[in-house]
Design a protein around this motif. Structure first.
Motif: not given
Length: 400
Positions: A148, A151-153, A171, A173, A190, A195, A198, A214-216
């Motif tokens: 990545h 990170d997931v954000h 992904r 969320y 968070r 998710p 995906d 949220w996504h990564d």
């Protein structure tokens, strides 16, 4: 059929088969949505040759150009060198071997505001600003590894992602706090669930992600390049900030508050302040704010040289193209006059200028000849060229 010519791309192209009106009414601000497209659809926007040209020809200081891996920025000094340039002071230049080594090791390259560095991306950004009526910024992300970059954000603005080359795994969320702000009373929590979606975004696909979702994103062990178009939509907080500035013209808001006065005086002042705010917050408030926001939006940085620096700021031939530099300009046509509000200015012209100005407003370039034809028969060629020259002198129009 692939549409790699960026000059033909519109919002309708990006979100097809969903119509633009349906996109605004059912997708924007609500749900993420993928828009599959043929491979090569965005190839004309930012091919690798254009990426290499930008890196070679521009001084791109950190953090505008940066490398990221596993959710953190890689220290700039590990892939750049400091160079003393005299008048410009110390600048940083890429060390090709170290830069490439970091990318081979899984880093993601991030380049901000590429609409200022690449003409095809700039034209697309201009068109989207006209359609969304909001500020647009386009960032580039390129990766080769499987880790990545971030990170997931979540982002504090809506985004449209265009997969220019290769593939990326996404992904998504969803949101844990409705429409969060960058400056908020509390941060979104968070996500703790799996998710919602995906998927792999393929070459030629587009994706819309609302603010706060949220996504990564990760590369898949192969070259991948995508553009993220940031759409900075106005909120009620923006409106209230604008209204506060308008209140500076009201004497009752400039007066000192009666801190040491009797309670009834403080209550009277509160009522006076409330009454003025209520007076200003009528049914036209949102429309007035949005119109003012559009009128104050800055012009794009296009100097139009060499012509704009001459006595006659237009090329001699009528086949030359000109473009309004303010894609959110506000046109107000009245019975006796027409006004153009753009880049913080309000320019007023006689009513016969309306057809010419109406044709200019937007993101497209037009030939001087077509504008002369639009002004006929009320305006002759000399008058139309004088009108265009006046717009050039005010910095809201330039020759292409």
């Amino acid at each position: 059929m692939s549409r790699s010519d960026s000059t033909t791309l519109t919002l309708a192209d990006l979100v097809a088969p969903v119509g633009v009106s349906q996109f605004f009414s059912t997708v924007v601000g609500r749900v993420h949505r993928r828009f599959p497209g043929p491979a090569g659809r965005f190839a004309g926007l930012m091919p690798w040759s254009e990426v290499n040209r930008v890196l070679r020809e521009h001084r791109l200081q950190f953090p505008r150009l940066r490398l990221a891996q596993d959710g953190a920025s890689i220290p700039e000094h590990t892939y750049t060198d400091s160079v003393e340039t005299g008048r410009a002071g110390v600048v940083h230049r890429i060390l090709p071997a170290a830069f490439a080594e970091r990318l081979r090791g899984g880093a993601t390259m991030v380049l901000d505001a590429v609409q200022e560095l690449s003409a095809p991306v700039g034209r697309l950004a201009l068109a989207l600003e006209h359609e969304f009526r909001e500020r647009v910024q386009v960032n580039l992300y390129a990766g080769w590894g499987v880790t990545h970059g971030f990170d997931v954000h979540w982002d504090d603005h809506d985004t449209l992602i265009l997969q220019v080359s290769g593939r990326k795994r996404w992904r998504v969320y969803g949101a844990t706090r409705p429409v969060p702000l960058s400056r908020d009373v509390e941060p979104p929590q968070r996500p703790t669930t799996e998710p919602l979606d995906d998927f792999v975004l393929e070459d030629g696909d587009a994706l819309y992600v609302p603010r706060g979702h949220w996504h990564d994103v990760s590369a898949m062990g192969e070259e991948s390049l995508h553009l993220t178009i940031g759409l900075h939509q106005a909120t009620g907080i923006d409106l209230m900030s604008w209204l506060v500035d308008r209140l500076r013209s009201e004497e009752v808001f400039r007066e000192d508050l009666p801190r040491f006065a009797p309670a009834e005086d403080r209550a009277a002042r509160a009522e006076a302040l409330r009454a003025k705010v209520v007076e200003l917050m009528d049914a036209t408030l949102v429309d007035r704010f949005l119109a003012d926001r559009d009128a104050l939006a800055p012009a794009i940085e296009h100097a139009g040289l060499p012509w704009t620096a001459t006595r006659d700021p237009l090329p001699e031939g009528d086949e030359a193209e000109v473009r309004l530099l303010t894609p959110r300009a506000v046109l107000d046509v009245g019975p006796d006059a027409v006004s153009l509000s753009a880049a913080g200015q309000r320019l007023v012209f006689a009513a016969p200028a309306a057809p010419v100005l109406r044709m200019l407003v937007g993101s497209a370039a037009h030939t001087v000849k077509s504008l002369v034809e639009a002004g006929a028969p009320a305006l002759d060629r000399t008058t139309v060229r004088a009108l265009l020259a006046e717009l050039v002198r005010h910095g809201v129009l330039a020759p292409e």
